[in-house]
Design a protein around this motif. Sequence first.
Motif, mmCIF file in Angstrom:
data_model
loop_
_atom_site.group_PDB
_atom_site.id
_atom_site.type_symbol
_atom_site.label_atom_id
_atom_site.label_comp_id
_atom_site.label_asym_id
_atom_site.label_seq_id
_atom_site.Cartn_x
_atom_site.Cartn_y
_atom_site.Cartn_z
ATOM 1 N N MET A 40 -11.413 -3.469 -12.143
ATOM 2 C CA MET A 40 -10.475 -3.119 -11.266
ATOM 3 C C MET A 40 -9.214 -3.228 -11.322
ATOM 4 O O MET A 40 -8.731 -4.521 -11.784
ATOM 5 N N LYS A 41 -7.866 -2.638 -11.921
ATOM 6 C CA LYS A 41 -6.773 -2.490 -12.872
ATOM 7 C C LYS A 41 -5.781 -1.769 -11.771
ATOM 8 O O LYS A 41 -5.647 -1.807 -10.805
ATOM 9 N N ILE A 42 -4.732 -3.420 -11.188
ATOM 10 C CA ILE A 42 -3.591 -3.115 -10.410
ATOM 11 C C ILE A 42 -2.550 -1.985 -11.703
ATOM 12 O O ILE A 42 -2.140 -2.216 -12.565
ATOM 13 N N LEU A 43 -1.854 -0.550 -10.920
ATOM 14 C CA LEU A 43 -1.764 -0.145 -11.416
ATOM 15 C C LEU A 43 0.018 0.488 -11.067
ATOM 16 O O LEU A 43 0.668 0.471 -11.508
ATOM 17 N N ALA A 44 -0.016 -0.579 -9.713
ATOM 18 C CA ALA A 44 1.106 -0.652 -8.943
ATOM 19 C C ALA A 44 1.299 -1.827 -7.779
ATOM 20 O O ALA A 44 0.578 -2.178 -7.665
ATOM 21 N N THR A 45 2.481 -2.658 -7.898
ATOM 22 C CA THR A 45 2.773 -3.768 -6.715
ATOM 23 C C THR A 45 3.815 -2.941 -6.240
ATOM 24 O O THR A 45 5.121 -2.225 -6.802
ATOM 25 N N ASN A 46 3.716 -2.684 -4.828
ATOM 26 C CA ASN A 46 5.020 -1.977 -4.290
ATOM 27 C C ASN A 46 5.180 -2.754 -3.199
ATOM 28 O O ASN A 46 5.140 -3.284 -2.217
ATOM 29 N N ILE A 47 6.310 -2.682 -3.017
ATOM 30 C CA ILE A 47 7.722 -3.330 -1.780
ATOM 31 C C ILE A 47 8.360 -2.465 -0.876
ATOM 32 O O ILE A 47 8.000 -1.671 -1.477
ATOM 33 N N GLY A 48 8.976 -2.502 -0.060
ATOM 34 C CA GLY A 48 9.568 -1.841 1.001
ATOM 35 C C GLY A 48 10.808 -2.239 1.984
ATOM 36 O O GLY A 48 10.268 -3.866 1.598
ATOM 37 N N GLU A 49 11.494 -1.802 1.820
ATOM 38 C CA GLU A 49 13.164 -1.873 2.997
ATOM 39 C C GLU A 49 12.899 -1.445 4.279
ATOM 40 O O GLU A 49 12.040 -0.472 4.335
ATOM 41 N N ILE B 239 7.122 1.315 5.696
ATOM 42 C CA ILE B 239 5.996 1.339 4.925
ATOM 43 C C ILE B 239 6.377 2.321 4.331
ATOM 44 O O ILE B 239 5.337 2.822 3.089
ATOM 45 N N PHE B 240 7.598 3.076 3.600
ATOM 46 C CA PHE B 240 8.018 3.832 2.492
ATOM 47 C C PHE B 240 7.917 2.438 1.272
ATOM 48 O O PHE B 240 9.449 1.759 0.608
ATOM 49 N N LYS B 241 6.958 2.289 0.892
ATOM 50 C CA LYS B 241 6.736 0.853 -0.420
ATOM 51 C C LYS B 241 7.805 1.558 -1.193
ATOM 52 O O LYS B 241 7.126 3.531 -1.601
ATOM 53 N N HIS B 242 8.179 1.380 -2.710
ATOM 54 C CA HIS B 242 8.095 1.622 -3.794
ATOM 55 C C HIS B 242 7.708 1.085 -4.893
ATOM 56 O O HIS B 242 7.339 -0.661 -5.064
ATOM 57 N N PRO B 243 7.021 1.483 -6.082
ATOM 58 C CA PRO B 243 6.479 0.687 -7.171
ATOM 59 C C PRO B 243 7.953 -0.482 -7.813
ATOM 60 O O PRO B 243 9.261 -0.264 -8.089
ATOM 61 N N THR B 244 7.540 -2.112 -8.695
ATOM 62 C CA THR B 244 8.343 -2.938 -8.391
ATOM 63 C C THR B 244 8.397 -2.770 -10.212
ATOM 64 O O THR B 244 7.117 -2.097 -11.075
ATOM 65 N N ASN B 245 8.552 -3.386 -10.683
ATOM 66 C CA ASN B 245 9.107 -3.579 -12.328
ATOM 67 C C ASN B 245 9.105 -4.680 -13.240
ATOM 68 O O ASN B 245 8.701 -4.919 -13.872
ATOM 69 N N SER B 246 9.020 -5.667 -12.157
ATOM 70 C CA SER B 246 8.451 -7.213 -11.587
ATOM 71 C C SER B 246 6.971 -7.651 -11.320
ATOM 72 O O SER B 246 7.222 -6.970 -10.164
ATOM 73 N N PRO B 247 7.203 -9.011 -12.079
ATOM 74 C CA PRO B 247 5.734 -8.767 -10.901
ATOM 75 C C PRO B 247 5.784 -9.394 -9.225
ATOM 76 O O PRO B 247 7.396 -9.982 -9.309
ATOM 77 N N VAL B 248 5.492 -9.589 -8.752
ATOM 78 C CA VAL B 248 5.566 -9.862 -6.998
ATOM 79 C C VAL B 248 5.063 -11.025 -7.158
ATOM 80 O O VAL B 248 3.964 -11.611 -7.988
ATOM 81 N N PHE B 249 4.937 -12.185 -6.404
ATOM 82 C CA PHE B 249 4.675 -13.363 -5.339
ATOM 83 C C PHE B 249 4.024 -13.147 -4.095
ATOM 84 O O PHE B 249 4.957 -12.584 -3.616
#
Length: 183
Positions: free
Chosen positions: A1-10, A25-35
């Motif tokens: 299984m592959k990660i297609l996107a890491t998502n965060i929200g404000e 709940i309005f998450k959006h993909p990030t362009n950098s790694p998430v911790f």
Amino acid sequence: MKILATNIGEKQDIDWKGKTVTTAIFKHPTNSPVFIDDEQVKEDTICDWKHHGGIDQAVYAYSYKHYDFWKKKYPDLKWDYGMFGENLTIDDLDETQTNVGDTYKVGEVILEVTKPRQPCMKLGVRFNNMKIVKEFWQENYSGVYFKVLQKGFVKTGDELKLLKKAPNTKTIAEVYAAKRSSK
């Protein structure tokens, strides 16, 4: 299984039928790694700690393969990764094959499956239609919550690899069906 996107929200205050609803709940993909930390994905806002985040709900993952099902029901929405409020959009996460207690490695992180997501009204706010909450309950496409056994970074493209299959435990789909029937 592959990660297609890491998502965060404000945190956002949304006017919903004359009432203010606070949500991330309005998450959006990030362009950098998430911790991924013990109780949450860093930089991702959690507005309701009673129902999101914490030890047993630190990370929420949802399968991209389920998106097609929902796109047919809601074709007029603007679709992007993170649509269900998930932190990790995974190409093919199957709730009927994922057991409570299964352990996975992804990036630097080790995760353990804890439970399915239960939909709340904020999913209805995200979809601009409360009908989605009932529909979400009727399908076995709940997504998966994980607790963190080892903290670290995860990025798009990382593989989710099974380290250990939990013996004699229910699948996420079975747990979700049991919750659905008890509602």
